[in-house]
Design a protein around this motif. Sequence first.
Motif, PDB file in Angstrom:
ATOM      1  N   GLU A 248     -73.466  22.034  36.248  1.00 49.70           N
ATOM      2  CA  GLU A 248     -72.603  23.138  35.825  1.00 49.70           C
ATOM      3  C   GLU A 248     -71.433  23.368  36.774  1.00 49.70           C
ATOM      4  O   GLU A 248     -70.562  24.202  36.502  1.00 49.70           O
ATOM      5  CB  GLU A 248     -73.424  24.422  35.693  1.00 49.70           C
ATOM      6  N   ARG A 249     -71.386  22.642  37.859  1.00 50.57           N
ATOM      7  CA  ARG A 249     -70.241  22.778  38.760  1.00 50.57           C
ATOM      8  C   ARG A 249     -68.970  22.161  38.176  1.00 50.57           C
ATOM      9  O   ARG A 249     -67.870  22.395  38.672  1.00 50.57           O
ATOM     10  CB  ARG A 249     -70.572  22.169  40.120  1.00 50.57           C
ATOM     11  N   VAL A 250     -69.097  21.381  37.102  1.00 47.77           N
ATOM     12  CA  VAL A 250     -67.917  20.904  36.367  1.00 47.77           C
ATOM     13  C   VAL A 250     -67.369  22.091  35.583  1.00 47.77           C
ATOM     14  O   VAL A 250     -67.963  22.536  34.610  1.00 47.77           O
ATOM     15  CB  VAL A 250     -68.271  19.751  35.408  1.00 47.77           C
ATOM     16  N   SER A 251     -66.227  22.609  36.014  1.00 53.09           N
ATOM     17  CA  SER A 251     -65.688  23.814  35.379  1.00 53.09           C
ATOM     18  C   SER A 251     -64.527  23.529  34.432  1.00 53.09           C
ATOM     19  O   SER A 251     -64.172  24.376  33.611  1.00 53.09           O
ATOM     20  CB  SER A 251     -65.247  24.825  36.444  1.00 53.09           C
ATOM     21  N   ALA A 252     -63.911  22.368  34.527  1.00 51.79           N
ATOM     22  CA  ALA A 252     -62.851  21.998  33.590  1.00 51.79           C
ATOM     23  C   ALA A 252     -62.766  20.485  33.512  1.00 51.79           C
ATOM     24  O   ALA A 252     -62.903  19.788  34.528  1.00 51.79           O
ATOM     25  CB  ALA A 252     -61.511  22.577  34.031  1.00 51.79           C
ATOM     26  N   PHE A 253     -62.519  19.991  32.296  1.00 50.45           N
ATOM     27  CA  PHE A 253     -62.362  18.551  32.086  1.00 50.45           C
ATOM     28  C   PHE A 253     -61.329  18.374  30.976  1.00 50.45           C
ATOM     29  O   PHE A 253     -61.634  18.521  29.792  1.00 50.45           O
ATOM     30  CB  PHE A 253     -63.698  17.900  31.707  1.00 50.45           C
ATOM     31  N   GLU A 254     -60.100  18.085  31.391  1.00 53.00           N
ATOM     32  CA  GLU A 254     -58.968  18.043  30.467  1.00 53.00           C
ATOM     33  C   GLU A 254     -58.511  16.604  30.232  1.00 53.00           C
ATOM     34  O   GLU A 254     -58.273  15.860  31.193  1.00 53.00           O
ATOM     35  CB  GLU A 254     -57.801  18.849  31.038  1.00 53.00           C
ATOM     36  N   LEU A 255     -58.399  16.227  28.973  1.00 56.05           N
ATOM     37  CA  LEU A 255     -57.874  14.920  28.594  1.00 56.05           C
ATOM     38  C   LEU A 255     -56.390  15.073  28.269  1.00 56.05           C
ATOM     39  O   LEU A 255     -56.004  15.971  27.524  1.00 56.05           O
ATOM     40  CB  LEU A 255     -58.623  14.378  27.375  1.00 56.05           C
ATOM     41  N   ILE A 256     -55.546  14.198  28.835  1.00 48.54           N
ATOM     42  CA  ILE A 256     -54.101  14.336  28.684  1.00 48.54           C
ATOM     43  C   ILE A 256     -53.505  12.984  28.328  1.00 48.54           C
ATOM     44  O   ILE A 256     -53.609  12.022  29.100  1.00 48.54           O
ATOM     45  CB  ILE A 256     -53.470  14.875  29.986  1.00 48.54           C
ATOM     46  N   GLY A 257     -52.890  12.901  27.154  1.00 46.87           N
ATOM     47  CA  GLY A 257     -52.225  11.671  26.742  1.00 46.87           C
ATOM     48  C   GLY A 257     -50.893  11.482  27.455  1.00 46.87           C
ATOM     49  O   GLY A 257     -50.284  12.434  27.941  1.00 46.87           O
ATOM     50  N   ARG A 258     -50.437  10.259  27.475  1.00 43.33           N
ATOM     51  CA  ARG A 258     -49.197   9.943  28.213  1.00 43.33           C
ATOM     52  C   ARG A 258     -48.002  10.719  27.669  1.00 43.33           C
ATOM     53  O   ARG A 258     -47.160  11.192  28.437  1.00 43.33           O
ATOM     54  CB  ARG A 258     -48.926   8.440  28.137  1.00 43.33           C
ATOM     55  N   ASN A 259     -47.888  10.854  26.363  1.00 42.75           N
ATOM     56  CA  ASN A 259     -46.751  11.583  25.795  1.00 42.75           C
ATOM     57  C   ASN A 259     -46.756  13.044  26.225  1.00 42.75           C
ATOM     58  O   ASN A 259     -45.695  13.650  26.406  1.00 42.75           O
ATOM     59  CB  ASN A 259     -46.772  11.496  24.269  1.00 42.75           C
ATOM     60  N   ALA A 260     -47.942  13.630  26.386  1.00 36.10           N
ATOM     61  CA  ALA A 260     -48.034  15.020  26.826  1.00 36.10           C
ATOM     62  C   ALA A 260     -47.518  15.168  28.249  1.00 36.10           C
ATOM     63  O   ALA A 260     -46.781  16.110  28.568  1.00 36.10           O
ATOM     64  CB  ALA A 260     -49.480  15.508  26.726  1.00 36.10           C
ATOM     65  N   LEU A 261     -47.905  14.239  29.126  1.00 36.66           N
ATOM     66  CA  LEU A 261     -47.411  14.278  30.507  1.00 36.66           C
ATOM     67  C   LEU A 261     -45.908  14.023  30.555  1.00 36.66           C
ATOM     68  O   LEU A 261     -45.165  14.702  31.282  1.00 36.66           O
ATOM     69  CB  LEU A 261     -48.156  13.253  31.357  1.00 36.66           C
ATOM     70  N   ASP A 262     -45.429  13.079  29.757  1.00 41.06           N
ATOM     71  CA  ASP A 262     -44.010  12.735  29.776  1.00 41.06           C
ATOM     72  C   ASP A 262     -43.124  13.907  29.384  1.00 41.06           C
ATOM     73  O   ASP A 262     -42.045  14.105  29.956  1.00 41.06           O
ATOM     74  CB  ASP A 262     -43.743  11.554  28.845  1.00 41.06           C
ATOM     75  N   VAL A 263     -43.565  14.701  28.411  1.00 36.86           N
ATOM     76  CA  VAL A 263     -42.729  15.812  27.963  1.00 36.86           C
ATOM     77  C   VAL A 263     -42.640  16.886  29.045  1.00 36.86           C
ATOM     78  O   VAL A 263     -41.611  17.555  29.202  1.00 36.86           O
ATOM     79  CB  VAL A 263     -43.250  16.378  26.619  1.00 36.86           C
ATOM     80  N   VAL A 264     -43.698  17.043  29.846  1.00 38.03           N
ATOM     81  CA  VAL A 264     -43.654  17.974  30.978  1.00 38.03           C
ATOM     82  C   VAL A 264     -42.703  17.456  32.046  1.00 38.03           C
ATOM     83  O   VAL A 264     -41.862  18.199  32.580  1.00 38.03           O
ATOM     84  CB  VAL A 264     -45.063  18.184  31.566  1.00 38.03           C
ATOM     85  N   LEU A 265     -42.815  16.181  32.385  1.00 36.00           N
ATOM     86  CA  LEU A 265     -41.942  15.603  33.409  1.00 36.00           C
ATOM     87  C   LEU A 265     -40.472  15.675  32.992  1.00 36.00           C
ATOM     88  O   LEU A 265     -39.578  15.804  33.826  1.00 36.00           O
ATOM     89  CB  LEU A 265     -42.338  14.148  33.674  1.00 36.00           C
TER      90      LEU A 265
END
Length: 473
Positions: A248-265
């Motif tokens: 239960e110490r895993v508190s967040a696990f986020e999957l992020i596609g490349r296009n999602a990261l690119d739009v932030v950058l």
Amino acid sequence: MKNDEFLACLSECVGERHVLTRSDDMAPFLTDWRGRYTGSAHAVVRPADTAQVSAVVRLCHERGVGVVPQGGNTGLCGGATPRPGENVIVLSLNRLNGIRRIDPVDNTLVAEAGCTLAQIQQAAAGVDRLFPMSLASEGSCQIGGNIATNAGGVHVVRYGNMRQQVLGLEVVLPDGTVWNGLRTLLKDNTGYDLKQLFIGAEGTLGVITAAALRLASRPRQRVVAWFAVTDPVAALSLLAAARERLGERVSAFELIGRNALDVVLKHIPGARAPLEGGADWSVLLEVADVAQETPLDTVLESVAAAAFEAGWVVDAVIAASLAQCEALWALRENISEAQRIEGVSIKHDVSLPVSAIPAFLAAAEKTLTDAFPWVRIVAFGHMGDGNLHYNISAADAASNAALVAQTEVVNRCVHDLVASYDGSISAEHGIGQLKREEIVRYKSGVELDLMRAIKHALDPRDVMNPGKVLPEA
């Protein structure tokens, strides 16, 4: 109904300066955060307490005027925005912003509906406790709206949705009656659990004015890491390995596609890629513990080493400071804002069995690219609890306009696939106006009839947030 006389009665309830009727004053309340929906209202009414909310709702019930409750106006489905030409007021809860009490022994906090999520987090931290709900909009979203939409956020994998954080509610019912259910008991087995009716109802059954909330122990350790993974199947294996070692110490696990990261950058000033190279898929993992005996970074390093050896991970970075933790999280939390800057996209907030996510992603990409070869898929979300934000757009304006014109076709492709995996077409954003008719295809007639029966029993005059959630019969 004479409008001037009705407005005068509203002013008697809350004071003249808190009944907004000028178009400039009302404008921020009549359009949703995304700019997708704009409606109209007789007035925006800003009560100061539960008694004033009750008086306003009672007046509207008597006059047959609809009430659109609104918190921070950060919703994504138009649930807090009036529709054009309707006989309604907007009821803003901004002024109901007090923390009524906080008890670190009971681990409970009672807050009014207009408190921002950040305000509640800060109040909990002030007594060395944690309120575990965390959203990108936490500085402006309000707890009443979080409850009304059963918000999720990044820590659902450990702490659950908003529903799991609510012990009791105070609600103004559609006729103006106040139900005080602000009990902070962990056990209360005295009949129907009425608060559950209002959690996730998006203001269609009553106005939430206050909530008794559950607090948690505050973590003493927190470690955040970014992994470049080979594909979503590898991300699923990494999740299983992390849970195996860390529980239960895993508190967040986020999957992020490349296009999602690119739009932030591209659109967010100061955003920097966390790793060299451009992996198609990344994972943002956070682990936390209330104990300090075992260093979490050491355990996480061992998980990372095993993941490298298994071939699931091709690169990784573990944050070495609070600033680095926040920088990694900013990449995830700014995806929605970056997409808003980029322009219109077709958004989907879906929930799937965690094990089905890789298969869904592969099937959806094939279906959409076969139909629309120029499509750009921005996929990201809370893989640890099965919630994906699956957004569709095109890189150039002309292609994007053509794609948006096919929204119904795109929705059918995505939602039919979700349904084939026994998923849900709304994981945490609600139904609002956006998916009101869409749910007819994905909910049984029995479910819809039960929902309508509850609505009619509590709100026979359809005063509360008309035109939201429930489709026409």
